[in-house]
Motif scaffolding. Structure first.
Motif, PDB file in Angstrom:
ATOM      1  N   UNK A  82       2.801  77.956 157.295  1.00 24.89           N
ATOM      2  CA  UNK A  82       3.396  78.629 156.134  1.00 24.89           C
ATOM      3  C   UNK A  82       2.310  79.191 155.225  1.00 24.89           C
ATOM      4  N   UNK A  83       1.236  78.456 155.064  1.00 27.00           N
ATOM      5  CA  UNK A  83       0.122  78.941 154.238  1.00 27.00           C
ATOM      6  C   UNK A  83      -0.518  80.164 154.895  1.00 27.00           C
ATOM      7  N   UNK A  84      -0.654  80.136 156.214  1.00 30.62           N
ATOM      8  CA  UNK A  84      -1.209  81.288 156.927  1.00 30.62           C
ATOM      9  C   UNK A  84      -0.318  82.513 156.739  1.00 30.62           C
ATOM     10  N   UNK A  85       0.984  82.309 156.830  1.00 26.39           N
ATOM     11  CA  UNK A  85       1.922  83.424 156.675  1.00 26.39           C
ATOM     12  C   UNK A  85       1.867  83.970 155.244  1.00 26.39           C
ATOM     13  N   UNK A  86       1.823  83.071 154.266  1.00 27.90           N
ATOM     14  CA  UNK A  86       1.699  83.505 152.870  1.00 27.90           C
ATOM     15  C   UNK A  86       0.406  84.280 152.668  1.00 27.90           C
ATOM     16  N   UNK A  87      -0.655  83.855 153.299  1.00 30.08           N
ATOM     17  CA  UNK A  87      -1.933  84.547 153.179  1.00 30.08           C
ATOM     18  C   UNK A  87      -1.827  85.968 153.697  1.00 30.08           C
ATOM     19  N   UNK A  88      -1.136  86.137 154.822  1.00 30.88           N
ATOM     20  CA  UNK A  88      -0.967  87.480 155.385  1.00 30.88           C
ATOM     21  C   UNK A  88      -0.082  88.324 154.481  1.00 30.88           C
ATOM     22  N   UNK A  89       0.973  87.709 153.908  1.00 32.02           N
ATOM     23  CA  UNK A  89       1.842  88.460 153.001  1.00 32.02           C
ATOM     24  C   UNK A  89       1.076  88.931 151.772  1.00 32.02           C
ATOM     25  N   UNK A  90       0.212  88.088 151.254  1.00 38.27           N
ATOM     26  CA  UNK A  90      -0.533  88.413 150.040  1.00 38.27           C
ATOM     27  C   UNK A  90      -1.621  89.441 150.319  1.00 38.27           C
TER      28      UNK A  90
END
Length: 195
Positions: free
Chosen positions: A104-112
């Motif tokens: 989830x943190x990886x996905x949030x990083x990509x979104x940001x």
């Protein structure tokens, strides 16, 4: 490879993951609700982490985010049917929950950060905890359950054949044959009374 902010955040979060899980589990009463609560709190904390300066007291800062999320979910009635334990012992966060949290943190990083080279690499990063396990159909290989090498299977089979041969030899050589000229009887002779 994960974006540097995501990697740094996961590294800072790792030492306190068991404490976060214990607190969320005691507040929610179920593992799935605890995971949902932690996911929401950590995603919000990560967004703030990326946009501003990292806090001086990281564990307390993440704990505050978790407490805010617990309060928000409790006000929505998300824990209405949950049995809340009084004071649980420290529970270790299961590996699958940690893997989903890191993802989830990886996905949030990509979104940001958007779809950059670094962001694409974050989504394609190899994570051994997220790799699906191979399931083989039962009954593919019946000898698989024995876990024997071909040489060991040969030795076992030869031993079984040898034992059967010895038993057959003993039975055949110890059986008494009738004397010459007498027919073999299968029933005992009946005794007649003397006249």
């Amino acid at each position: 490879m994960i974006d540097s902010s995501g990697r740094r955040f996961i590294g800072l979060l790792d030492p306190q993951r068991d404490g976060l899980y214990t607190r969320a589990l005691s507040a929610t009463g179920s593992a799935s609700s605890a995971e949902t609560c932690i996911q929401r709190a950590v995603r919000g904390a990560f967004r703030e982490f990326v946009q501003g300066q990292p806090p001086r007291d990281f564990p307390a800062w993440v704990q505050r985010h978790l407490e805010e999320q617990i309060t928000a979910m409790a006000s929505m009635g998300a824990f209405a049917g949950a049995n809340t334990p009084a004071a649980p012992a420290t529970d270790a966060m299961p590996a699958d929950i940690w893997a989903r949290l890191a993802a989830a943190i990886q996905i949030e990083s990509v979104k940001i950060h958007g779809a950059t080279e670094e962001g694409d690499a974050a989504l394609l990063a190899y994570d051994p905890l997220l790799v699906p396990k191979k399931k083989s159909p039962p009954g593919d290989d019946l000898s698989d359950g024995l876990n024997l090498s071909p040489w060991s299977r040969f030795v076992v089979a030869a031993t079984i054949v040898l034992i059967i041969g010895v038993v057959a030899t003993v039975v055949l050589t110890t059986r008494h044959a009738p004397p010459d000229g007498q027919p073999a009887t299968t029933q005992p002779a009946a005794t007649r009374p003397a006249p």
